[in-house]
Design an enzyme around this catalytic site. Sequence first.
Site, PDB file in Angstrom:
ATOM      1  N   ARG A 131       0.869 -56.393  11.040  1.00 13.64           N
ATOM      2  CA  ARG A 131       1.224 -54.973  10.886  1.00 13.64           C
ATOM      3  C   ARG A 131       2.431 -54.669  11.754  1.00 13.64           C
ATOM      4  O   ARG A 131       3.307 -53.919  11.367  1.00 13.64           O
ATOM      5  CB  ARG A 131       0.046 -54.088  11.255  1.00 13.64           C
ATOM      6  CG  ARG A 131      -0.949 -53.843  10.142  1.00 13.64           C
ATOM      7  CD  ARG A 131      -1.396 -55.096   9.377  1.00 13.64           C
ATOM      8  NE  ARG A 131      -2.391 -54.814   8.374  1.00 13.64           N
ATOM      9  CZ  ARG A 131      -3.701 -54.781   8.616  1.00 13.64           C
ATOM     10  NH1 ARG A 131      -4.165 -55.086   9.807  1.00 13.64           N
ATOM     11  NH2 ARG A 131      -4.547 -54.481   7.654  1.00 13.64           N
ATOM     12  N   ASP A 189      -1.154 -60.752   6.135  1.00  9.33           N
ATOM     13  CA  ASP A 189      -1.749 -59.486   5.692  1.00  9.33           C
ATOM     14  C   ASP A 189      -0.829 -58.825   4.673  1.00  9.33           C
ATOM     15  O   ASP A 189       0.231 -59.367   4.344  1.00  9.33           O
ATOM     16  CB  ASP A 189      -2.042 -58.551   6.877  1.00  9.33           C
ATOM     17  CG  ASP A 189      -3.332 -57.775   6.655  1.00  9.33           C
ATOM     18  OD1 ASP A 189      -3.427 -57.071   5.628  1.00  9.33           O
ATOM     19  OD2 ASP A 189      -4.265 -57.868   7.483  1.00  9.33           O
ATOM     20  N   HIS A 236      -6.024 -58.380   1.166  1.00  6.26           N
ATOM     21  CA  HIS A 236      -4.936 -58.266   2.153  1.00  6.26           C
ATOM     22  C   HIS A 236      -3.842 -59.283   1.834  1.00  6.26           C
ATOM     23  O   HIS A 236      -3.325 -59.969   2.722  1.00  6.26           O
ATOM     24  CB  HIS A 236      -5.477 -58.451   3.583  1.00  6.26           C
ATOM     25  CG  HIS A 236      -6.289 -57.272   4.046  1.00  6.26           C
ATOM     26  ND1 HIS A 236      -5.721 -56.046   4.316  1.00  6.26           N
ATOM     27  CD2 HIS A 236      -7.618 -57.125   4.268  1.00  6.26           C
ATOM     28  CE1 HIS A 236      -6.673 -55.188   4.698  1.00  6.26           C
ATOM     29  NE2 HIS A 236      -7.837 -55.815   4.671  1.00  6.26           N
ATOM     30  N   GLU A 274     -12.442 -56.660   2.944  1.00  5.54           N
ATOM     31  CA  GLU A 274     -11.757 -55.574   2.233  1.00  5.54           C
ATOM     32  C   GLU A 274     -10.982 -56.081   1.011  1.00  5.54           C
ATOM     33  O   GLU A 274      -9.791 -55.809   0.873  1.00  5.54           O
ATOM     34  CB  GLU A 274     -10.818 -54.832   3.208  1.00  5.54           C
ATOM     35  CG  GLU A 274     -11.588 -54.207   4.350  1.00  5.54           C
ATOM     36  CD  GLU A 274     -10.709 -53.482   5.359  1.00  5.54           C
ATOM     37  OE1 GLU A 274     -11.159 -52.448   5.886  1.00  5.54           O
ATOM     38  OE2 GLU A 274      -9.581 -53.945   5.636  1.00  5.54           O
ATOM     39  N   TRP A 304     -17.943 -57.371  11.829  1.00  8.58           N
ATOM     40  CA  TRP A 304     -17.003 -56.345  12.308  1.00  8.58           C
ATOM     41  C   TRP A 304     -17.435 -54.937  11.947  1.00  8.58           C
ATOM     42  O   TRP A 304     -17.127 -53.994  12.662  1.00  8.58           O
ATOM     43  CB  TRP A 304     -15.586 -56.628  11.781  1.00  8.58           C
ATOM     44  CG  TRP A 304     -15.344 -56.354  10.324  1.00  8.58           C
ATOM     45  CD1 TRP A 304     -15.618 -57.192   9.288  1.00  8.58           C
ATOM     46  CD2 TRP A 304     -14.775 -55.180   9.756  1.00  8.58           C
ATOM     47  NE1 TRP A 304     -15.256 -56.612   8.103  1.00  8.58           N
ATOM     48  CE2 TRP A 304     -14.722 -55.375   8.356  1.00  8.58           C
ATOM     49  CE3 TRP A 304     -14.295 -53.975  10.273  1.00  8.58           C
ATOM     50  CZ2 TRP A 304     -14.227 -54.410   7.473  1.00  8.58           C
ATOM     51  CZ3 TRP A 304     -13.800 -53.014   9.397  1.00  8.58           C
ATOM     52  CH2 TRP A 304     -13.764 -53.236   8.018  1.00  8.58           C
ATOM     53  N   ASP A 347      -8.139 -51.160  19.088  1.00 10.12           N
ATOM     54  CA  ASP A 347      -7.093 -50.252  18.582  1.00 10.12           C
ATOM     55  C   ASP A 347      -7.599 -48.804  18.551  1.00 10.12           C
ATOM     56  O   ASP A 347      -6.817 -47.897  18.301  1.00 10.12           O
ATOM     57  CB  ASP A 347      -6.594 -50.684  17.195  1.00 10.12           C
ATOM     58  CG  ASP A 347      -7.705 -50.867  16.165  1.00 10.12           C
ATOM     59  OD1 ASP A 347      -8.856 -51.126  16.557  1.00 10.12           O
ATOM     60  OD2 ASP A 347      -7.409 -50.739  14.957  1.00 10.12           O
TER      61      ASP A 347
END
Length: 503
Positions: free
Chosen positions: A127, A156, A229, A295, A361, A388
């Site tokens: 990112r 990603d 991703h 995801e 997670w 984060d």
Amino acid sequence: MKRLVILISTFLIASCCAEKPAPDLAIVPNPVSMVGGGKGVVLKEGAEPAVKTRIDKKLAEEEYVLDTRCGKVKITAGSEAGIFRGRQTLLQIVSQVREAGAGRIPGVLIKDKPAFAYRGAHLDCCRHFFTVDEVKRYIDLIAMHKINVFHWHLTDDQGWRAEIKSYPKLTEIGSVRAETIIGHQSQKDPKYDGTPHGGFYTQEEMRDVVKYAAERYITVIPEIEMPGHACAALASYPELGCRGADYPYKVETRWGIFPEVLCAGNPETVVFLEKVLDEICDIFPSEYIHIGGDEAPRSEWEKCPKCQALMKEKGYTREAELQSYLITTVEKYLAEKGRKIIGWDEILEGGVSQSATVMSWRGAKGGIAAAKMGNDVIMTPNSHFYLDYYQTADPAGNGEPLGIGRHLPLSKCYSFDPFDQLDESEKSHIKGIQANLWAEYIATFDHIEHMALPRMAALAEVAWSNENRTSYEDFVKRIETALLPIYESRGYNYSTYAFEGIE
Ligand code: ACM
Ligand code: ZN
């Protein structure tokens, strides 16, 4: 006469090493035991104490004994890794003795070993890109906290960071995004900075990082995300997506979860993953390779003729089984190379083999479920170890830099119970604990340090000390005494909220 000499020297050794209560030394993570005694070691201005080291194979690999009672610093350990961990303890002792202006290390006998064999710290370099020097600075930062795994998030949607020679477009195209969304993804009217962002690591650089970490007894586990991703990979090789070669995939400029995933029904996808992993395994000697798995929406697979044909051929009734097919195919391939997989807890959906390690997670529930199924688990719950997240309840009021949201004060990290809801046999599957640092909102390494410290100390204490943790108040005091002098001397940009009592 000879007997008299022996008697006197025995008396001298005994008195110099006689056991006394623990001196007022602070250590983070808290060691298994610490007792005081003896005269300690003189600490000369500007000189490090000379350290006598010895390997004792009766000790466990990272177990060490640090002894300063008899005028010398002695570290005995089960391996060089244990000696290195012991040196981190010594660093804290020397720093606090100097900070206090004292000229002598108190006499102390510390016996110590880790609660968990896997103590991990993750860094998202996709990112936002961090240079090799910054990655090394991160490795130094985690090494001083006795962390032994660096989980390197390399691919990603917003950038592919690992040079792969058989697929050069991954970095020629996939390592650069056109611009970056400013502010929060929930904004109705997103604004962009209009500036390209990019960067990647050559294979030589990645090898250099592996070596640098190994010198600190840290294993680097690379993460190659699949099947989701994957926008940066698809922008580079669009033929690997369900929408096909003509679809204008792009390296994402926003944060989020995107429907564009690798096409499970295209045999070229498996060829791609295997070739990428060939090169990754060549660079990274770690036993474990992280294959992502989180995801990954299945909406494209529902519509894709190739994916639907594969489902029919295999007799699958749910698209989740396609994810399981890809993951187990890759797992078998890696097993032939003597490697094992770790995946995010979504790999449980659609079925997962017993040999896969699950990284929990989405809270601890995925890990609890996996442990009950007999899979090994690394606990990295977002509720306790997503570094984060904001450190205070009022980020704007407390001047916190813009972040992804949610609230994770130091005290919450410290409160994590790795074995909650598990019986004795299930507990044995919890192999480790990890903190994650996603970088959507973290564009500079200075900000990384602000988010990592001091919360990395809580990760260290849960993962190394666990049942030897003390009260939260004592923990904060120990950080102030043992770690802050080191953070200061290294110029780390640590946050101070916890020391000001702000949560
Ligand atoms: C994750 O945070 N998506 C693993
Ligand atoms: Zn498809």
